[in-house]
Write an enzyme that holds these catalytic residues in place. Structure first.
Site, PDB file in Angstrom:
ATOM      1  N   GLU A  16       0.854  -1.202   0.000  1.00  0.00           N
ATOM      2  CA  GLU A  16       0.000   0.000   0.000  1.00  0.00           C
ATOM      3  C   GLU A  16       0.883   1.244   0.000  1.00  0.00           C
ATOM      4  OE1 GLU A  16      -3.583   0.032   2.413  1.00  0.00           O
ATOM      5  OE2 GLU A  16      -2.960   1.981   3.219  1.00  0.00           O
ATOM      6  N   HIS A  77      -8.183   3.069  -3.704  1.00  0.00           N
ATOM      7  CA  HIS A  77      -9.056   3.188  -2.523  1.00  0.00           C
ATOM      8  C   HIS A  77     -10.125   4.245  -2.829  1.00  0.00           C
ATOM      9  CE1 HIS A  77      -5.958   1.580   0.611  1.00  0.00           C
ATOM     10  NE2 HIS A  77      -5.689   1.100  -0.606  1.00  0.00           N
ATOM     11  N   ARG A 107     -15.828   3.450   3.847  1.00  0.00           N
ATOM     12  CA  ARG A 107     -16.643   4.569   4.292  1.00  0.00           C
ATOM     13  C   ARG A 107     -15.771   5.796   4.537  1.00  0.00           C
ATOM     14  NH1 ARG A 107     -18.579   4.976  10.234  1.00  0.00           N
ATOM     15  NH2 ARG A 107     -16.392   5.620  10.279  1.00  0.00           N
TER      16      ARG A 107
END
Ligand code: FAD
Length: 286
Positions: A16, A77, A107
């Site tokens: 990441e 993302h 979220r």
């Protein structure tokens, strides 16, 4: 390629990265991507700040470059708390045109400086919406120690099931420093009927400030062994870095031995540390 296909063949290893801060040009991340690419990860995911900062356009740019210029599969993302349905539709169009097939649907956290848009209440709402509006592979986040807002681990796992029911094809965990939490979580997931691959998110700790920030954000437990390491080496940066790498390697070796579906390394845009960890564990990954 849709990342779910990877799990059918092997234990997945991914990295990441995050877009550079607004003060730095986006190009400053490409040296990191180049060096991470040499480690042949199965995919690289690119974060997106839920706060609605301008650097979010860079997520798309970087995820596109990872895939199209560096030849490594990418995951973008996408946190929805500050997005309207139209914003998401627009983003899906851009991702499709860039050839990006994988989205980590989130979220995000509510930022006091930005009123939430309220089009999506939970990540599962975003997952359903993406499924209805495109042919993307959708990934979800999960929390071995429970998400900090959930009233119990049981409630959190029930909510996680809503994500996989909505269409998340695989899950990536928040960082953790005690593998015991991961194994208990994996059992709860099985009992709840969650049968998608779960990648363990591992963060190598390189300094005390970083860990303090992470703990306040993520509310994860720091085991005694970990705290002793931090105390012993906090004033010796290179020893702290080496100890952090050794700790992450130890976690990964144990996870691999226990048949984890994949490892997702939070690289903090540090290819040197990613390489050290890769060299220690790559021969164990099949
Ligand atoms: P949700 O799945 O919506 O869960 C949030 C809370 O609501 C949980 O407590 C859950 O139990 C509860 N809940 C969920 N569904 C329901 C339901 N239907 N009914 C009632 N309660 C429910 N943040 C960013 O801003 N940008 C990033 O790039 C980013 N990348 C991440 C990558 C990973 C691998 C992980 C683990 C986290 C990442 N985050 C990122 C952080 C994430 O946005 C926060 O942890 C956020 O607080 C929760 O996001 P979520 O998608 O898990 O939310």
């Amino acid at each position: 390629m849709k990342t779910i296909e990877l799990f059918k063949k092997k234990t997945v290893l991914s990295f990441e990265i995050f877009p550079p801060k607004r003060t730095n040009p986006v190009d400053t991340v490409y040296d990191t991507v180049e060096r991470l690419k040499d480690l042949k990860p199965d995919f690289i995911s690119v974060t997106y700040g839920a706060g609605g900062s301008e650097s979010n356009a860079d997520t798309l740019k970087i995820a596109s470059a990872v895939k199209n210029d560096y030849g490594t599969e990418s995951v973008a993302h996408l946190p929805c708390v500050n997005l309207t349905k139209n914003d998401v539709l627009e983003m899906l169009g851009k991702l499709k045109r860039a050839g990006i097939e994988n989205i980590l649907a989130l979220r995000g956290d509510v930022n006091p400086d930005f009123a939430p848009k309220n089009d999506f209440k939970y990540a599962s709402d975003l997952i359903s919406f993406i499924r209805e509006n495109g042919d993307f592979n959708i990934i979800g986040a999960c929390y071995p120690e429970g998400h900090f807002e959930a009233s119990s681990l049981i409630e959190d796992i029930r909510n996680l099931k809503k994500k996989t029911d909505a269409g998340a094809s695989h899950l990536i965990t928040q960082l953790f420093f005690d593998n015991g939490y991961f194994y208990s979580f994996r059992e709860r997931a099985v009992i709840a009927g969650i049968d998608v691959p779960i990648q363990a998110g591992i963060m190598p700790v390189v300094n005390k400030k970083q860990i303090e920030r992470m703990v306040s954000l993520c509310k994860v437990d720091l085991p005694k062994k970990f705290l002793s390491m931090m105390t012993k080496y906090e004033n010796n940066p290179s020893a702290m870095r080496d100890a952090g790498i050794a700790y992450a390697v130890d976690q990964i070796v144990d996870l691999l031995a226990q048949g984890v579906d994949g490892i997702h390394l939070y690289t903090m845009n540090n290819p040197y540390i990613a390489r050290r960890i890769y060299e220690a564990v790559s021969s164990l990954i099949d």
